[in-house]
Every structure is written in C-alpha cells, then in structure tokens.
Design a protein around this motif. Structure first.
Motif, PDB file in Angstrom:
ATOM      1  N   GLN A   5       9.690  26.186 -42.022  1.00 32.75           N
ATOM      2  CA  GLN A   5      10.503  26.600 -42.563  1.00 32.75           C
ATOM      3  C   GLN A   5      12.236  26.449 -42.777  1.00 32.75           C
ATOM      4  N   ILE A   6      12.336  25.351 -44.183  1.00 35.03           N
ATOM      5  CA  ILE A   6      13.508  25.242 -44.065  1.00 35.03           C
ATOM      6  C   ILE A   6      14.109  26.287 -45.047  1.00 35.03           C
ATOM      7  N   ASN A   7      14.827  26.703 -44.844  1.00 33.53           N
ATOM      8  CA  ASN A   7      15.869  27.296 -46.249  1.00 33.53           C
ATOM      9  C   ASN A   7      17.063  25.707 -46.514  1.00 33.53           C
ATOM     10  N   THR A   8      16.891  26.290 -47.848  1.00 34.67           N
ATOM     11  CA  THR A   8      17.799  24.888 -48.530  1.00 34.67           C
ATOM     12  C   THR A   8      18.785  25.410 -48.811  1.00 34.67           C
ATOM     13  N   THR A   9      19.944  24.576 -49.857  1.00 35.09           N
ATOM     14  CA  THR A   9      21.422  25.250 -49.850  1.00 35.09           C
ATOM     15  C   THR A   9      21.138  26.231 -50.867  1.00 35.09           C
ATOM     16  N   GLN A  10      20.337  26.430 -51.452  1.00 35.78           N
ATOM     17  CA  GLN A  10      19.942  27.642 -52.495  1.00 35.78           C
ATOM     18  C   GLN A  10      19.298  28.726 -52.294  1.00 35.78           C
ATOM     19  N   ASN A  11      19.673  28.924 -50.320  1.00 33.68           N
ATOM     20  CA  ASN A  11      18.412  29.971 -50.129  1.00 33.68           C
ATOM     21  C   ASN A  11      16.715  30.629 -50.375  1.00 33.68           C
ATOM     22  N   VAL A  12      16.599  29.083 -50.932  1.00 32.02           N
ATOM     23  CA  VAL A  12      14.547  29.065 -50.722  1.00 32.02           C
ATOM     24  C   VAL A  12      13.912  28.636 -49.558  1.00 32.02           C
ATOM     25  N   ASN A  13      13.202  29.368 -49.278  1.00 30.97           N
ATOM     26  CA  ASN A  13      13.123  28.884 -48.104  1.00 30.97           C
ATOM     27  C   ASN A  13      11.111  28.521 -48.782  1.00 30.97           C
ATOM     28  N   ILE A  14      11.594  26.936 -47.796  1.00 29.51           N
ATOM     29  CA  ILE A  14       9.940  26.012 -48.409  1.00 29.51           C
ATOM     30  C   ILE A  14       9.313  25.848 -46.700  1.00 29.51           C
ATOM     31  N   THR A  15       8.410  26.252 -46.620  1.00 30.85           N
ATOM     32  CA  THR A  15       6.818  25.394 -45.586  1.00 30.85           C
ATOM     33  C   THR A  15       6.608  24.502 -45.715  1.00 30.85           C
ATOM     34  N   PHE A  16       6.674  23.681 -44.490  1.00 31.08           N
ATOM     35  CA  PHE A  16       6.242  21.692 -44.502  1.00 31.08           C
ATOM     36  C   PHE A  16       5.355  22.613 -42.995  1.00 31.08           C
ATOM     37  N   ILE A  17       4.475  21.361 -43.440  1.00 23.38           N
ATOM     38  CA  ILE A  17       3.820  21.288 -42.348  1.00 23.38           C
ATOM     39  C   ILE A  17       3.518  20.077 -41.444  1.00 23.38           C
ATOM     40  N   ALA A  18       4.862  19.713 -39.823  1.00 24.04           N
ATOM     41  CA  ALA A  18       5.239  18.741 -39.578  1.00 24.04           C
ATOM     42  C   ALA A  18       3.601  17.831 -38.949  1.00 24.04           C
ATOM     43  N   ALA A  19       3.891  16.834 -38.799  1.00 22.80           N
ATOM     44  CA  ALA A  19       2.909  15.685 -38.394  1.00 22.80           C
ATOM     45  C   ALA A  19       2.676  16.199 -37.261  1.00 22.80           C
ATOM     46  N   SER A  20       0.977  15.884 -36.878  1.00 18.71           N
ATOM     47  CA  SER A  20       1.269  15.914 -35.175  1.00 18.71           C
ATOM     48  C   SER A  20       2.129  14.824 -34.806  1.00 18.71           C
ATOM     49  N   VAL A  21       1.529  15.166 -33.528  1.00 18.69           N
ATOM     50  CA  VAL A  21       1.843  13.569 -31.836  1.00 18.69           C
ATOM     51  C   VAL A  21       0.978  12.702 -32.584  1.00 18.69           C
ATOM     52  N   GLY A  22      -0.623  13.469 -32.825  1.00 19.00           N
ATOM     53  CA  GLY A  22      -1.337  12.208 -33.071  1.00 19.00           C
ATOM     54  C   GLY A  22      -1.203  11.570 -33.578  1.00 19.00           C
ATOM     55  N   GLU A  23      -0.915  11.796 -35.749  1.00 26.04           N
ATOM     56  CA  GLU A  23      -0.791  11.276 -36.718  1.00 26.04           C
ATOM     57  C   GLU A  23       0.598  10.273 -36.286  1.00 26.04           C
ATOM     58  N   ARG A  24       1.366  10.401 -35.401  1.00 29.28           N
ATOM     59  CA  ARG A  24       3.141  10.280 -35.714  1.00 29.28           C
ATOM     60  C   ARG A  24       2.545   8.156 -34.375  1.00 29.28           C
TER      61      ARG A  24
END
Length: 251
Positions: A5-24
């Motif tokens: 859950q990323i809160n940008t400097t413009q106070n907008v919440n963006i959701t990303f999916i973290a790369a899994s350990v296996g992918e990395r």
C-alpha cells in the motif's frame, strides 16, 4: 502474496503486488547464469583466442589485478547498468516480469539504483557467491514490504507486473482526430506518473481541493520542465493528461 500500500506525495493510495521470493530468486539465477557465461567467454577470448596469458603472467601483481577487474567490470556493474537503462529491470527481472519501483509510487532514479547496487555487497555478496543471497532472503522474508537491505535504504521495492491491470485503462483520455498537443515534454512522464496525476486530479477536482490541484500543477511543471502556460490548474492538468495520451498512444 504481499500487497504494498503506497501513499504518494499527493496522498493517493496505490496498491502493488510485491514480487514473490521465488520470482526474485529465479531472476537472480537467470542474471547469475548470464554473468557466468560472460566470464567464461571473456576469459576464453583473452587467454585462448588472443593468447595474452603469458603476457599477463609477466606483469606485476597490481597490473594483473587491474586487468582482471577490467574484465569483470561488466559483471560488477551488471545490475546497476541494466536497472538504470531498463527502468528497474535486469534481464532476469524482465524475463520474470518484475521490476524495481520507489515506494512513493514514482519511478526509481539512478541514485536509487546506485544505493541498491552498493548494498549488494551486504545483501548478496557478504557470505560469498554460494551463501551470499541468504542475507537478502532473510531481509525480504522478514520485511513487511518484501525489501532487502538495499531496498530499505533506497526506499524501493520489487513488484510483479504479471497481474497488473493494463495501465492504459486508468490513464486513457478521449481524443478527437483534430486534437493538437501543447506540451511535447510530457513524454518525460512514465505511465505510473500519469496514473498518479490522473487519480489525484480526479479526486481533487471532485472534492474541490484546490490546494492539492495547485501542488499537483507545480509538481508537473517541475518534472515536465514547462516554462510557460496560460490556463487554470484544472485546464492545465487536463491538457497534460490528453497530451500524454496523444504522444504515447502509438507506443
């Protein structure tokens, strides 16, 4: 699956999916194979094809070390160069469809990649080539945002692109055939920048949050390097979004 859950400097919440350990790990292995292949080919050319082995043997220790470092330089700088040139991806990351991003929602810059690269000494190389990644794995598993030490220091994380909704759906603007763009410098923006701008713009416009619109306009002017404009904040941002679509719709 770890959601960021990323809160940008413009106070907008963006959701990303973290790369899994296996992918990395797989991305790391692919990159490692590429590095090993380069070393084998480079040393074969130098010592067998060019037959420089005898000449190098006659050199003093410092000269020999300098030559070996020069030969290994592409391996040493591999991740830094590729992540800087490929927007947060090495060849392994590109194959695995994962990438490095800033946790504030913006594209990682050269400074961020330098920090991540420098901390590979601790993350991936401290315990040697075989057990080196253990430090990174422990950090990734124990971190709430799946970050290794280099990510924590640089303020970055590695996300997966596999399940990402097509970003053009969120930044698409309707343009008629006669539309003429105003700001060609909008190509300095990334798709993620455009999405953040649009989400902030729509939210601020709906709530009549003029202070946020002013801040957003100032940030756009700074990033896109626009010197002159003669329009309101709303008209200006709307034009920026349409211009971005105009210049990128054919890419």
């Amino acid at each position: 699956m770890v959601e960021l859950q990323i809160n940008t400097t413009q106070n907008v919440n963006i959701t990303f999916i973290a790369a899994s350990v296996g992918e990395r790990i797989l991305a790391y292995v692919i990159d490692l194979i590429i590095k090993v292949a380069y070393i084998v080919v480079a040393f074969q050319i130098v010592f067998n094809v060019m037959e420089w082995d005898q000449a190098i043997d006659k050199m003093d220790g410092w000269s020999q070390t300098a030559i070996y470092i020069l030969l290994l330089l592409p391996v040493i700088l591999y991740s830094l160069v590729f992540e800087s040139l490929l927007d947060g991806q090495t060849i392994g990351k590109r194959i695995m469809k994962i990438k490095v991003v800033k946790i504030d929602g913006y594209q990682a810059g050269i400074g961020d990649h330098v920090v991540r690269w420098f901390f590979r000494i601790v993350d991936l190389n401290l315990l040697g080539p075989l057990f080196g990644p253990v430090v990174a794995l422990i950090a990734i598993v124990s971190s709430k945002m799946s970050q290794r030490l280099g990510d924590m220091t640089a303020g970055t994380s590695v996300i997966t692109l596999k399940n990402k909704v097509n970003i053009s759906h969120t930044i698409l603007e309707e343009l008629d055939d006669t539309y003429k763009p105003t700001y060609p410098n909008v190509i300095k923006l990334s798709d993620n920048d455009a999405r953040i701008i649009k989400e902030t713009y729509v939210k601020a416009k709906a709530s009549r949050d003029y202070e946020t619109l002013i801040k957003l306009r100032k940030k756009i002017v700074e990033v896109v390097e626009i010197k002159d404009f003669n329009s309101s904040d709303i008209e200006f941002i709307d034009t920026i979004l349409k211009d971005y679509n105009y210049y990128t719709q054919g890419m």
